[in-house]
Scaffold this active site. Structure first.
Site, PDB file in Angstrom:
ATOM      1  N   ARG A  39      15.579  34.572  34.280  1.00  0.00           N
ATOM      2  CA  ARG A  39      15.986  34.138  32.878  1.00  0.00           C
ATOM      3  C   ARG A  39      14.661  33.640  32.383  1.00  0.00           C
ATOM      4  NH1 ARG A  39      17.382  29.171  30.861  1.00  0.00           N
ATOM      5  NH2 ARG A  39      18.716  29.041  28.864  1.00  0.00           N
ATOM      6  N   SER A 107      29.137  34.453  30.267  1.00  0.00           N
ATOM      7  CA  SER A 107      29.056  32.758  29.956  1.00  0.00           C
ATOM      8  C   SER A 107      30.507  32.572  28.970  1.00  0.00           C
ATOM      9  CB  SER A 107      27.888  32.400  29.156  1.00  0.00           C
ATOM     10  OG  SER A 107      26.807  32.577  30.257  1.00  0.00           O
ATOM     11  N   LYS A 137      18.554  24.417  28.756  1.00  0.00           N
ATOM     12  CA  LYS A 137      19.102  25.423  28.035  1.00  0.00           C
ATOM     13  C   LYS A 137      19.361  24.664  26.757  1.00  0.00           C
ATOM     14  CE  LYS A 137      21.852  29.258  28.364  1.00  0.00           C
ATOM     15  NZ  LYS A 137      22.776  29.365  26.951  1.00  0.00           N
TER      16      LYS A 137
END
Lengths: 207, 207
Positions: A39, A107, A137
């Site tokens: 990520r 998600s 995040k």
């Protein structure tokens, strides 16, 4: 056989430089991690591809799954086992159409998102959170807490749920008690002084 | 048969709303456009996918090629004829490996970038620019001028070159005179009062 979703370690090239990555993967593998997810929101794509190729190689060496967050094209280009998409990424129907052989994580941050997601093809697991406040995040949705996690997990029977968001050794027991298939972490492992020990601590309390 | 690269019209969902898009495509097709390229840097991916599916359908209806800028995953998900990548996107080698059937365009802004690009697999065309100053692309490199365009085009014999960056009916004659296979435009067509007439004007002077 269903993959072992127990412990997803998210790997950001900005936090784990390429030179450090092979040792990091070895450590988290010894600690019990089962999935690595690349990520790199701030990493230029050519660099992300090079990093992903190397990460996939290390993952295979240690028997871990290698997933890519968000970018199906990077997943395909780097030979990933799967891709993890959010509500603002490529829709699951498109992923399944383009890459039917890849594992797919999705998600979900609310019962509304879950209901909408159930109208499309099922993913292989749901990433549910943020369970606790997180600094990792910036675009995470509202904190849902362990009760929210439990409610979402109960709403799709049989679907593996991987909890994410602010999970640490200190709060993981309540997460496992919610009946999840796994937990996903960023900073709890990648900024730990001892990533192997952090992984072991996170797997304490797993049913 | 080599595709007709004469006139690429870049389509941004932020400039051409979905409801207006079919009429816009019909107008530029009548004006002589040969390629539509979806480029939506600020558009959320699920919306970009829906827009791309519709754009691809209109492109096929009018016999135009439909390419996607940057995102190979969006190109694959929306059945595009090809993808156009920049130096900071997925590398050509990765695109060819993942999607050998797609047309591939590659942006090049200098002789150095061209030399580096020649070490990888050849694209189907080069996008070269910015030829003139442009307000449409915030991350465009230094302006290369018609002489820079000519130098880059000469450095890869046989490779079709599509010029981009600030090209307007008023300056297009010099661009065609540089020996390009085509021109690519954003604002010159999408913000024109008469997109069909703008396309015709851009094709004036084509050899």
């Amino acid at each position: 056989m269903r993959p072992d979703w127990s412990l997803h370690v998210l790997v950001d090239p900005a936090t784990i430089p390429l030179a450090r990555m092979p040792a990091f993967v070895a450590e988290v593998a010894r600690g019990g991690a089962t999935v690595l997810q690349l990520r790199g929101k701030t990493t230029p794509i050519p660099e992300l591809v090079r990093y992903g190729e190397a990460l996939g190689e290390e993952a295979r060496r240690h028997g871990l799954l290698y997933l890519v967050n968000d970018r199906l094209d990077v997943a395909l280009a780097t030979g990933a086992d799967g891709v993890h998409v959010g509500q603002e990424d490529l829709p699951p129907a498109a992923v399944r159409r383009v890459a039917p052989g890849l594992l797919l994580g999705l998600s979900v941050g609310s019962l509304e998102e879950l209901a909408r997601s159930r109208t499309g093809p099922a993913p292989d697991y749901l990433g549910v959170g943020p369970v606790f406040p997180t600094g990792s995040k910036a675009d995470a949705g509202p904190v849902i807490g362990v009760e929210g996690l439990r409610a979402i997990a109960a709403a799709w029977p049989g679907m593996p749920v991987v909890a994410i968001g602010g999970i640490q050794p200190a709060n993981v027991a309540a997460v496992w008690a919610a009946g999840v298939a796994g937990v996903a972490v960023i900073s709890a492992v990648s900024t730990a002084a001892d990533p192997e020990a952090a992984c072991r601590a996170l797997l304490q309390g797993r049913p």
